[in-house]
Design a protein around this motif. Sequence first.
Motif: not given
Lengths: 696, 329
Positions: A82-96, A172-181
């Motif tokens: 759900p979008e709410k959960e996804m927001r916790r991932i964005r910038g958290g475990q996965m940042a861009m 900031a969110g100590k990501p496991k994956l950083l997407i660098a575009d």
Amino acid sequence: MNAPLLQITDLTTQLGNPKQPSQVVDKINLEIYPGETFALLGESGCGKSMTALSIMRLLPLSGRIIEGCVQFSDVGDLLDLPEKEMRRIRGGQMAMIFQEPQTSLNPVMTVGRQIAEAVELHDVQRKTNSTKRVIELLDAVGIPDPKRRAKEYPHQLSGGMKQRIMIAMALAGKPKLLIADEPTTALDVTIQAQVLQLLKDLQQDTGMAVLLITHDLGVVAETADRLAVMYAGQIVETATSERFFSKPGHPYGRKLLKALPDASKRKQRLAVIPGMVPSLKQKFSNCRFVKRCDVAIAECSSEIPPWVFGSNNQQVRCHIWQSDTNKPLEQSILRNQDSGVLNDSSQDLHESQDFNQDNKDNQVNQGSKTLDQPSNNILLEARDLCVHFPIHKGILQRIIGHVRAVDGLSLNLYPGRTLALVGESGCGKTTAGKAILQLLRPTAGSVRFAGQELTSLSTNKLRPLRSMLQIIFQDPFASMNPRMLVGDIVAEGLIAQGLNNRSTRRAKVLKLLDQVGIASDAIDRYPHEFSGGQRQRICIARALAVEPSLIVCDEPTSALDVSVQAQIINLLKDLQINLDISYLFITHNISVVAYLADEVAVMYLGRIVEQGEVHEILEHPKHPYTKALLSAVPTIDDTGKQRIQLEGDLPSPADPPSGCHFHPRCPEATAACSLKYPDTVILSPTHSVRCEYAKF
Amino acid sequence: MTKNLIMYTKYVLYYIYINLKFISFLTTRLLTAIPTILGVALLVFLFLHLVPGDPVELMLGDMVPAADREELRRVLGLDLPISVQMANYFGGLLYFDFGTSFFTRRPVLDSLLERLPATLELAVSGLSLALLLAVPLGIFAAKYRDRALDTSAMGFSLIGASIPSFWLGPMLIMFFSLWLGWTPVSGHDGAISLILPTLTLGTALAAILARMIRSSLLEILSEDFIRTARAKGLSENQVLLRHGLRNALLPVLTLLGLQLGSLLGGAVITETIFDWPGVGSLLVESIQKRDIPMVQGCVLLISLIYVAVNTFTDLVYATVDPRIRLAKN
């Protein structure tokens, strides 16, 4: 190998009208393992950014994910969240992080606040207030004086610093994956080297994986462990970085590598990929690359190519690639290379001008001879050229200082030769180009063109001379009036030069368009109907219309893809041979310089610090700045290359450092360097450098 | 103790420094405004003397003997050559003498100051209503772009912008005053008389503002830094309010300043419809009566207000947008 951190299966994304969608991402499969750097390589429009945005679920409004599965870490399928959960991932475990640090930060919010936002969202166990963590993050990305910087706004920081801020925000969110575009595309090479090194260091400290999206083969070669090549919405090849650069599988990747300009290709044309990426609105029943592929066989146009698996985990989507025993392909490519020069030029739309090696060699030799008695044969001579912009202040607008954009620049340009003016953004190279053309009147100094002094001429007296001096700009999208027909754009110069007969003019325009490889029906079309490369050709036709003897090329290829860049460079080289035009080539792209230039002048903070023939500068650089600049360029075969890392940014030209302008960043500076600007040291009749220690 | 004293002195000095900067900015602006205002005054003066229509004839009618007319002309100073009249007028301006009304024989400045509060009242209430309507409308329209909410909000705003106030005003009077009897027909008598003029002014303004806020917000929402904010994990509302709105309001602020300026100069039509005793209706009355000093006074006041409001807008702009604030320092 352990379990993948990110596993994408059959990801498909569409853009635009649902009835006639563009399938911008088409059944992508890829895996990224913890701690590795995975590069997604491709030219603009191939769908690499859309893939990243699909993973983050940040697609633009008109985009939607049709099918697929994105398994991430222990979270499960991201597409089901759900979008709410996804927001916790964005910038958290996965940042861009994004391409344009200039526009990617909110201009009315302090950078500290922007980072704090991310900290407050994701660092839930945080006990103290976020300020302390923000300072830590700024420190981690190498921002000096973080306490003060946190209170500043984005416009107070340089481009490189802004990208560091973006990285701090992502961390900031100590990501496991950083997407660098395209994280370094908008940055200068020395700053690019800093940022790439920073990403590498952070990766080592935190163990995060990086998905690097880029079109820059050099950057991929230097940073990636594994890579995938994307073409027209599909992945066409995956391999380890090492394997790809030594034995690329797919014809597209091979062609890309051959299209890269460098010194070893000087005597030959660059490979080009003819045609354009096919429209993604259609349903494909063949190989997407077939129309542009010069080794295609009958099957390629009738069947979708299967994945072919090779050793070292190399996978290629091609009918004719046969893994390690790929003899047929090798042979057909060799066959192409034998006639390679001719073959490429026939694809390059303008067959009429073949590229004559001997001719070029002769010209180079003649050029070298003229250097020995320069006074007779100089086309353009700039002496002690200065362009100072006053800084005004207060009610009466009194002048409190000057921005010394160009500060005592001298150069000679010979007929039919190319002088490359090289430097980082802000060094004054564009201003110098404009001042030479008198588009911007210099504050002091002289510009002699064909023996005539330009700086003292009035605007009216200059006008007839304008036909000799032309310019091509960096951005072919912005440098043509969008409301004018291409035919009128090209004809404007002819009218200005008094060619009033309509039919002669039309014939001339058609001839010019043909010369640059644009079909004649372009005459009644508008600029927006053309691709970037085509527009740059039209701009070249516009400049050629008045039969100039000097064209200032201001970064003419930096907005273009590699394969298109190759076409434009080939065209410029052809024109030089046929029409004996001189180029003042303003650029920061060293590999283009290596391929195209005869002489090179390196600029730093308004002055030329080193100049000479291209082999002298690129092979035996003497100035520490030239050395650092050359070492910062990411290259494909960089075995044992020693990188000289420059600290900090370019100082302000309003307040240049005392003595040698470069001494605060110079790794070899001594105390004496801060006292006096070094004199010119002559190393050879053609090679001179402004550094006292270059002699040794 | 001494430490505290030093700290305190430092603080005071800094405060003075900041204020000096502010004062110097204001004086610059006002000094540059003087030629503008004098130019306006000069043009108005010349035009008023060029257009046909004699104030003396209007005051006395046709039946009065020529000698009496000449006498009145002499009393009003209209017999003097135009250059002398001009010199007298501009001389008076130097010590804030705006002249005397031809009709009431009272100083122009008194009449202006008498009318200004009513105009101020109407301007503030009209603009407040406009903002109250436009800000939420614009935000919702942008958030739900191309959906029913957006279409209806923009439909409403199109209607609001296209209805002229000289039609809306009488309609409101007919409905609320004549049929329902809830509000007075016209005049300036307590808060209840403010309602109809405010509605008339406010809806037109709100319509334009709402469109502007929507389009400005939509433009900002397509910026890269909005994508950054989303990638950070902020919710849509946080993105919209924290990152979108403040940036989107910057261009709106300029429009707002211009509108406030014109409102404070008197909403001429609205004031006339509702017989509102403001600067606008004073101007119209004076033009009809060829009361030259009064017209000049009104125009001067209006241009002064314009300059002041625009200066104020720039100040506000500078506090909201750090790029401008720091460029000035």
